[in-house]
Motif scaffolding. Sequence first.
Motif, PDB file in Angstrom:
ATOM      1  N   MET A  71       0.138  14.645   1.038  1.00 29.59           N
ATOM      2  CA  MET A  71       0.084  13.091   0.348  1.00 29.59           C
ATOM      3  C   MET A  71      -0.904  12.119  -0.440  1.00 29.59           C
ATOM      4  O   MET A  71      -1.989  12.712  -0.905  1.00 29.59           O
ATOM      5  N   LYS A  72      -0.141  11.618  -1.097  1.00 30.45           N
ATOM      6  CA  LYS A  72      -0.392  11.350  -2.462  1.00 30.45           C
ATOM      7  C   LYS A  72      -0.539   9.372  -2.359  1.00 30.45           C
ATOM      8  O   LYS A  72       0.442   9.012  -2.056  1.00 30.45           O
ATOM      9  N   PHE A  73      -1.882   9.103  -2.289  1.00 26.88           N
ATOM     10  CA  PHE A  73      -1.799   7.743  -3.066  1.00 26.88           C
ATOM     11  C   PHE A  73      -1.736   7.179  -3.840  1.00 26.88           C
ATOM     12  O   PHE A  73      -2.817   7.299  -4.875  1.00 26.88           O
ATOM     13  N   GLU A  74      -0.985   6.575  -4.511  1.00 28.29           N
ATOM     14  CA  GLU A  74      -1.462   5.658  -5.873  1.00 28.29           C
ATOM     15  C   GLU A  74      -1.507   3.687  -5.976  1.00 28.29           C
ATOM     16  O   GLU A  74      -0.264   3.343  -5.418  1.00 28.29           O
ATOM     17  N   PRO A  75      -2.531   3.078  -6.021  1.00 22.84           N
ATOM     18  CA  PRO A  75      -3.493   3.602  -6.470  1.00 22.84           C
ATOM     19  C   PRO A  75      -4.209   4.221  -5.439  1.00 22.84           C
ATOM     20  O   PRO A  75      -3.312   4.032  -4.369  1.00 22.84           O
ATOM     21  N   TYR A 109      -5.688   7.508  -8.096  1.00 27.23           N
ATOM     22  CA  TYR A 109      -5.208   8.277  -6.741  1.00 27.23           C
ATOM     23  C   TYR A 109      -5.771   8.845  -5.772  1.00 27.23           C
ATOM     24  O   TYR A 109      -6.687   9.237  -6.018  1.00 27.23           O
ATOM     25  N   GLY A 110      -4.922   9.220  -4.643  1.00 28.94           N
ATOM     26  CA  GLY A 110      -6.606  10.060  -3.746  1.00 28.94           C
ATOM     27  C   GLY A 110      -4.732  10.905  -3.798  1.00 28.94           C
ATOM     28  O   GLY A 110      -3.842  10.508  -3.093  1.00 28.94           O
ATOM     29  N   TYR A 157      -0.300   0.104  -2.020  1.00 35.42           N
ATOM     30  CA  TYR A 157      -0.389   1.535  -2.987  1.00 35.42           C
ATOM     31  C   TYR A 157       0.566   2.467  -1.885  1.00 35.42           C
ATOM     32  O   TYR A 157       1.780   1.499  -1.103  1.00 35.42           O
ATOM     33  N   SER A 158       1.480   2.967  -2.694  1.00 36.62           N
ATOM     34  CA  SER A 158       2.326   3.998  -2.244  1.00 36.62           C
ATOM     35  C   SER A 158       2.094   5.073  -2.352  1.00 36.62           C
ATOM     36  O   SER A 158       1.209   5.662  -2.015  1.00 36.62           O
ATOM     37  N   GLU A 159       2.888   5.694  -1.288  1.00 38.25           N
ATOM     38  CA  GLU A 159       2.396   6.995  -0.705  1.00 38.25           C
ATOM     39  C   GLU A 159       3.984   7.893  -0.750  1.00 38.25           C
ATOM     40  O   GLU A 159       4.911   8.019  -0.470  1.00 38.25           O
ATOM     41  N   THR A 160       3.013   8.934  -1.881  1.00 34.50           N
ATOM     42  CA  THR A 160       4.222  10.410  -1.932  1.00 34.50           C
ATOM     43  C   THR A 160       4.375  11.322  -0.711  1.00 34.50           C
ATOM     44  O   THR A 160       2.797  12.192  -0.903  1.00 34.50           O
ATOM     45  N   TYR A 200      -6.525  17.451   5.010  1.00 35.20           N
ATOM     46  CA  TYR A 200      -8.027  17.520   4.064  1.00 35.20           C
ATOM     47  C   TYR A 200      -8.036  17.386   3.175  1.00 35.20           C
ATOM     48  O   TYR A 200      -6.215  17.122   2.212  1.00 35.20           O
ATOM     49  N   PHE A 201      -9.160  16.257   2.699  1.00 34.32           N
ATOM     50  CA  PHE A 201      -8.833  16.138   1.065  1.00 34.32           C
ATOM     51  C   PHE A 201      -9.514  16.041   0.079  1.00 34.32           C
ATOM     52  O   PHE A 201     -10.240  16.778  -0.596  1.00 34.32           O
ATOM     53  N   THR A 202      -7.732  16.532  -0.611  1.00 33.17           N
ATOM     54  CA  THR A 202      -8.127  17.305  -2.030  1.00 33.17           C
ATOM     55  C   THR A 202      -8.717  16.376  -2.706  1.00 33.17           C
ATOM     56  O   THR A 202      -9.331  17.190  -4.178  1.00 33.17           O
ATOM     57  N   THR A 203      -7.716  15.371  -3.559  1.00 29.96           N
ATOM     58  CA  THR A 203      -8.788  14.720  -3.416  1.00 29.96           C
ATOM     59  C   THR A 203      -8.950  13.224  -3.526  1.00 29.96           C
ATOM     60  O   THR A 203      -8.197  12.550  -3.068  1.00 29.96           O
ATOM     61  N   TYR A 204     -10.142  13.115  -3.735  1.00 22.09           N
ATOM     62  CA  TYR A 204     -10.855  11.580  -3.110  1.00 22.09           C
ATOM     63  C   TYR A 204     -10.092  10.446  -4.462  1.00 22.09           C
ATOM     64  O   TYR A 204     -10.851  10.755  -5.487  1.00 22.09           O
ATOM     65  N   GLY A 205     -10.286   8.728  -4.000  1.00 22.38           N
ATOM     66  CA  GLY A 205     -10.434   8.818  -5.118  1.00 22.38           C
ATOM     67  C   GLY A 205     -10.641   8.343  -5.757  1.00 22.38           C
ATOM     68  O   GLY A 205     -11.266   8.233  -7.017  1.00 22.38           O
ATOM     69  N   ARG A 206     -13.023   8.987  -5.477  1.00 22.59           N
ATOM     70  CA  ARG A 206     -13.935   8.212  -6.511  1.00 22.59           C
ATOM     71  C   ARG A 206     -13.398   9.437  -7.227  1.00 22.59           C
ATOM     72  O   ARG A 206     -14.364   9.381  -8.275  1.00 22.59           O
TER      73      ARG A 206
END
Length: 221
Positions: A139-143, A67-68, A88-91, A55-61
């Motif tokens: 999962m949080k991707f930055e950027p 982040y996404g 990108y990093s992944e948390t 489930y995509f809670t926050t798209y990068g857009r």
Amino acid sequence: MPPQSNTSTTGSSAEKPPTTLPLGVKPRDIPILPPGMRDESLRKIHNPIQKNWVYFTTYGREANGAYGTSNGTLQPGGVNRIHWHGSYSETFTALQGSVGIYSKATGKRKLALGESVTVKPGEPHYFFNDGDEEVVFEMKFEPAHEGFEKSLYVMYGLARDRKPGLQGVAGSVLDTAVFCGLGDIWPAGVTGAMLIPVLKGLRWVAKRSGREEKLVKRYWG
């Protein structure tokens, strides 16, 4: 990389635009916005082969590329292949159950509820569920990396169409190359070092032949 081990489809893209556009996004850009920003129901995608969902809670857009975030599940016994991301990093954060994470920096560990670990760009890692119940994690991707978002829609879409290929990852070697190239997802280790040039070459073929564009158009919109 998504788990290798729940059902449904991404559906078709709706024509109705979002009520509020992110900073810097013009009305003319609406056709290329992520599916869930055009139709809220498309934020959740399922893999009927692996029996997992994302489930995509926050798209990068929606975060102006900073982040996404997405929530995902992993079935008992599920594990994905060791891999790395270059850009990108992944948390990972455990939301339900005990999520297993391996990274080169921290080794193999289990995350308790609410606990997080960050994997830096270029760091080999994988995640797993060695328990008896489904686990849920963020999962949080930055950027943010829109190519990664697209790659999951492609992979889960192929699984929905019963063209999942090896362990539900992609429909063919060419599709696997598209998935890896789009998402900046590369196999690690000695095997990875040998496979990456091949995958990059095959992705070039997929782009030139229109295969990548066809997959993105079908499953992303």
